[in-house]
Design a protein around this motif. Sequence first.
Motif, PDB file in Angstrom:
ATOM      1  N   ARG A 259       0.832  -1.207   0.000  1.00 39.18           N
ATOM      2  CA  ARG A 259       0.000   0.000   0.000  1.00 39.18           C
ATOM      3  C   ARG A 259       0.867   1.258   0.000  1.00 39.18           C
ATOM      4  NH1 ARG A 259      -2.650  -3.590   3.400  1.00 39.18           N
ATOM      5  NH2 ARG A 259      -1.860  -2.660   5.335  1.00 39.18           N
ATOM      6  N   GLU A 260       1.935   1.229   0.795  1.00 36.89           N
ATOM      7  CA  GLU A 260       2.836   2.382   0.854  1.00 36.89           C
ATOM      8  C   GLU A 260       3.567   2.570  -0.472  1.00 36.89           C
ATOM      9  OE1 GLU A 260       5.455   5.525   1.906  1.00 36.89           O
ATOM     10  OE2 GLU A 260       3.416   4.925   2.473  1.00 36.89           O
ATOM     11  N   GLY A 261       3.989   1.487  -1.103  1.00 35.41           N
ATOM     12  CA  GLY A 261       4.706   1.588  -2.365  1.00 35.41           C
ATOM     13  C   GLY A 261       3.866   2.228  -3.452  1.00 35.41           C
ATOM     14  N   VAL A 262       2.611   1.840  -3.546  1.00 38.76           N
ATOM     15  CA  VAL A 262       1.718   2.427  -4.553  1.00 38.76           C
ATOM     16  C   VAL A 262       1.417   3.887  -4.220  1.00 38.76           C
ATOM     17  CG1 VAL A 262      -0.584   2.306  -5.573  1.00 38.76           C
ATOM     18  CG2 VAL A 262       0.730   0.204  -5.201  1.00 38.76           C
ATOM     19  N   LEU A 266       2.199   7.177  -6.569  1.00 36.33           N
ATOM     20  CA  LEU A 266       1.147   8.083  -7.045  1.00 36.33           C
ATOM     21  C   LEU A 266       1.353   9.507  -6.534  1.00 36.33           C
ATOM     22  CD1 LEU A 266      -1.979   5.762  -6.644  1.00 36.33           C
ATOM     23  CD2 LEU A 266      -0.776   6.368  -8.769  1.00 36.33           C
ATOM     24  N   GLU A 267       1.892   9.605  -5.318  1.00 37.10           N
ATOM     25  CA  GLU A 267       2.113  10.929  -4.730  1.00 37.10           C
ATOM     26  C   GLU A 267       3.482  11.513  -5.073  1.00 37.10           C
ATOM     27  OE1 GLU A 267       1.441  10.198  -0.576  1.00 37.10           O
ATOM     28  OE2 GLU A 267      -0.596   9.419  -0.953  1.00 37.10           O
ATOM     29  N   LYS A 268       4.250  10.777  -5.878  1.00 37.90           N
ATOM     30  CA  LYS A 268       5.557  11.240  -6.350  1.00 37.90           C
ATOM     31  C   LYS A 268       6.490  11.629  -5.188  1.00 37.90           C
ATOM     32  CE  LYS A 268       3.993  12.790 -10.901  1.00 37.90           C
ATOM     33  NZ  LYS A 268       2.698  12.106 -10.830  1.00 37.90           N
ATOM     34  N   ARG A 269       6.600  10.717  -4.231  1.00 36.50           N
ATOM     35  CA  ARG A 269       7.482  10.924  -3.081  1.00 36.50           C
ATOM     36  C   ARG A 269       8.256   9.643  -2.806  1.00 36.50           C
ATOM     37  NH1 ARG A 269       5.255   8.028   1.031  1.00 36.50           N
ATOM     38  NH2 ARG A 269       2.986   7.692   0.979  1.00 36.50           N
ATOM     39  N   SER A 270       9.284   9.747  -1.972  1.00 33.70           N
ATOM     40  CA  SER A 270      10.034   8.557  -1.576  1.00 33.70           C
ATOM     41  C   SER A 270       9.199   7.718  -0.617  1.00 33.70           C
ATOM     42  CB  SER A 270      11.348   8.952  -0.897  1.00 33.70           C
ATOM     43  OG  SER A 270      12.201   9.607  -1.815  1.00 33.70           O
TER      44      SER A 270
END
Length: 294
Positions: A259-262, A266-270
């Motif tokens: 969930r964090e990876g997706v 999508l949020e264009k962050r690390s």
Amino acid sequence: MASEDFQAIKLEVAEGVATITLNRPDRLNVYDVAMRRELLAAFDHTDADDAVRAVIVTGAGKAFCAGADVSGGATTFDPRARGDADGDKVTVNGIIRDGAGQVSLRIFRSLKPVIGAINGVAAGAGASISCSFDMRLASETARYAFVFARRGVTPEAASTWFLPRIVGISTALEWCYSGRIVPAGEARERGLVRSVHPPEELLPAARELAREIAGQAAPVSVALTRRMMWHALGQDHPMEAHRADTRAIRARAAAADAREGVAAFLEKRSPDFPDRVSDGLPDIFPEWIEPQFR
């Protein structure tokens, strides 16, 4: 064994990367039972520390590891004759197990990626143990030497399993039959070395690669990927890999990391992956039993 007790090696952790340094520069980092003991303990430390995302192994001074400590003379390779302490010998059915092989097998079981920064000569045990690393970067001054036949012995550290898988059987046999010096450029051409760097750029290049893994990849996914690929090298049919793949992807798909990876993409962050290797590894090889020495 506490890391502050290490004498033959150093262990440092920074920015998610553990650096293990073979630390006998005045003796070209020669390998002996003390170094074996400390390397085994160091990989126990890096596996247990969730702050460690990748491991670099290098040497202090101008050598990576010049091979076995031969200062004992003719008894160098005979643990009984050279008087090793009982605690430094693992004996099964009257056979004393190869100590360097125990180090390679421990590295094989590592839960973190292992990167070699080969800063100079890697001979004998230095060459063979490095074959168990996931990848190797080399200095322009590095050179390999699988010198065993020239010393009247045979390859060790399970290198007869690792080396042909890396460079192919013909190259592995040529290097081990001849025992000749293999310069860094040839090691790269044959696939043993990923890249060759000026001496001052070697460790920065290794750290850049390690930080790329540490900063962007989910540690549980990396640990599983490492385990899956190394195991697949010994499997008889791709169905065995398919079973492990299926168990792994189903377990990871339901995990918080996915969930964090997706979301991070999508949020264009690390990403900030929450799952930890110490308690988050699913069993993807339920039928597998580690072979015993006998």
